[in-house]
Design an enzyme around this catalytic site. Structure first.
Site, mmCIF file in Angstrom:
data_model
loop_
_atom_site.group_PDB
_atom_site.id
_atom_site.type_symbol
_atom_site.label_atom_id
_atom_site.label_comp_id
_atom_site.label_asym_id
_atom_site.label_seq_id
_atom_site.Cartn_x
_atom_site.Cartn_y
_atom_site.Cartn_z
ATOM 1 N N GLU A 127 -14.898 50.121 9.774
ATOM 2 C CA GLU A 127 -15.544 51.460 8.808
ATOM 3 C C GLU A 127 -15.618 52.954 9.259
ATOM 4 O OE1 GLU A 127 -19.813 50.072 8.020
ATOM 5 O OE2 GLU A 127 -18.938 48.389 6.481
ATOM 6 N N ASN A 169 -10.981 46.888 10.162
ATOM 7 C CA ASN A 169 -11.743 46.409 9.095
ATOM 8 C C ASN A 169 -12.320 47.525 8.370
ATOM 9 O OD1 ASN A 169 -12.577 43.930 8.032
ATOM 10 N ND2 ASN A 169 -14.564 44.443 8.364
ATOM 11 N N HIS A 206 -16.039 43.595 -0.718
ATOM 12 C CA HIS A 206 -17.209 43.647 -1.316
ATOM 13 C C HIS A 206 -17.327 44.154 -2.548
ATOM 14 C CE1 HIS A 206 -19.383 42.187 2.386
ATOM 15 N NE2 HIS A 206 -18.945 43.085 2.880
ATOM 16 N N GLU A 235 -14.758 39.717 3.989
ATOM 17 C CA GLU A 235 -16.110 39.657 3.786
ATOM 18 C C GLU A 235 -16.395 39.653 2.265
ATOM 19 O OE1 GLU A 235 -18.475 42.789 5.589
ATOM 20 O OE2 GLU A 235 -17.073 42.904 7.301
ATOM 21 N N ASP A 237 -17.397 38.893 -1.606
ATOM 22 C CA ASP A 237 -18.459 38.692 -2.320
ATOM 23 C C ASP A 237 -18.348 39.528 -3.590
ATOM 24 O OD1 ASP A 237 -19.468 41.211 -1.375
ATOM 25 O OD2 ASP A 237 -21.278 39.944 -0.228
HETATM 26 C C1 XIL Z 1 -24.407 43.105 6.868
HETATM 27 C C2 XIL Z 1 -25.418 42.082 7.239
HETATM 28 O O1 XIL Z 1 -24.699 40.913 6.033
HETATM 29 C C3 XIL Z 1 -26.679 41.945 6.739
HETATM 30 O O2 XIL Z 1 -27.365 40.942 7.199
HETATM 31 C C4 XIL Z 1 -27.022 43.375 7.659
HETATM 32 O O3 XIL Z 1 -28.357 43.556 7.434
HETATM 33 C C5 XIL Z 1 -26.113 44.391 7.521
HETATM 34 O O4 XIL Z 1 -24.695 44.064 7.709
HETATM 35 N N1 XIL Z 1 -19.920 45.466 6.284
HETATM 36 C C6 XIL Z 1 -19.771 44.751 7.378
HETATM 37 C C7 XIL Z 1 -20.849 43.817 7.718
HETATM 38 O O5 XIL Z 1 -18.728 44.947 8.111
HETATM 39 O O6 XIL Z 1 -21.094 43.668 8.903
HETATM 40 C C8 XIL Z 1 -22.199 44.055 6.939
HETATM 41 O O7 XIL Z 1 -23.016 42.897 6.980
HETATM 42 C C9 XIL Z 1 -21.650 44.321 5.342
HETATM 43 C C10 XIL Z 1 -20.922 45.495 5.160
#
Ligand code: XIL
Length: 299
Positions: A127, A169, A206, A235, A237
């Protein structure tokens, strides 16, 4: 069949999930994990605040629990994440300049060395780009140490674990037309042209559904791949878990040879960081949802 076995039949791809160490003694959870998935990412346990809570004091217990659970069952592990502006321990948050740069590089080297041989892919940097139309780097304490902080982290990771694949990432790099996507693309292009060690790009994915799942996602995946890096959906969802969107993501990955696999960001909706959006493939009781069947059919 299962998600992992079906993905493996698609050119040796994986289908993985984020795992929380605190849930590994929940038998409903581990039954699904062990049956369906052949890759894991620690949801929080390999972040900087978890691994180095005090400067110079490393804490590997929960990370090791996840890595051992996975590797003893033949699941590959994605390391997440060595350098990030978020979830930094307190001691690092207010650091700056060369002190911070050295602390970041020491963290990368120490952690990547500690897990050498156990991690298939490292999210070396997470990020680092700003949202919106600027195409700029995200302002952060790490960015303020100098624009070369990302390549410095990648070089340190390569030296520490030469056999791990090294990934950049990020989120909101799904739509090919977005300035943020283009900016990351130019960084990867620049790294490849100058020999900075980078092997892969992770698209967090996401999604909120609708237009947030871009029709040009496949173009984005194939465009990064054409630079000579693998791509990973790291990641996934999707708000309300619409079957069609999940199916499209699978089809887009399968259409791109260098798309190596898909990781969903949790097992049951109740495990999700977005649990109020029910974005995953299993309901809170561990039952397969419609989106599960759509994914399995597409694989
Ligand atoms: C999130 C986790 O799912 C949570 O449990 C935590 O509180 C915050 O982080 N991008 C990422 C992940 O790279 O590490 C994040 O995970 C979600 C967004």
């Amino acid at each position: 069949s299962t998600l992992g076995a079906s993905a493996a039949e698609q050119g040796g791809r994986y289908f993985g999930t984020a795992v929380a160490a605190s849930r590994l003694n929940d038998s409903t959870y581990t039954t699904i994990l062990n049956r369906e998935f052949n890759q894991v990412t620690a949801e929080n346990e390999m972040k900087i605040d978890a691994l180095q809570p005090q400067q110079g004091q490393f804490s590997y217990g929960n990370a090791d629990r996840i890595v051992q659970h996975a590797r003893s069952r033949g699941m590959q592990v994605r390391g997440h994440t060595l350098a990030w502006h978020s979830q930094q321990p307190g001691w690092m948050q207010n650091m700056s300049g060369s002190t911070l740069r050295n602390a970041m590089l020491n963290h990368v080297t120490t952690v990547a060395t500690r897990f050498r041989g156990q991690i298939a892919w490292w999210d070396v940097v997470n990020e680092a780009f700003a949202d919106g139309g600027s195409g700029a780097r995200r302002d952060s304490n790490l960015q303020r140490t100098g624009n070369d902080w990302i390549e410095a982290a990648f070089r340190a990771a390569r030296q520490a674990d030469p056999n791990a694949s090294l990934c950049y990432n990020d989120y909101n790099i799904d739509n090919w037309n977005d300035a943020k996507t283009q900016a990351v693309y130019r960084m990867v292009q620049d790294f490849k042209s100058r020999g900075v060690p980078i092997d892969c790009v992770g698209l967090q994915s996401h999604f909120t559904g609708g237009s947030n799942y871009p029709s040009n996602y496949r173009t984005t995946l194939s465009s990064f791949a054409a630079l000579g890096v693998d791509v990973h959906i790291t990641e996934l969802d999707i708000r309300n878990a619409p079957s069609e969107a999940y199916r499209n993501v699978v089809n887009d990955c399968l259409a791109v040879a260098r798309c190596k696999g898909i990781t969903v960001w949790g097992i049951r909706d109740s495990d999700s960081w977005r649990s109020n959006e029910s974005p995953l493939l299993f309901d809170g009781s561990g039952n397969k949802k419609a989106a599960y069947n759509a994914v399995l059919t597409a694989l």
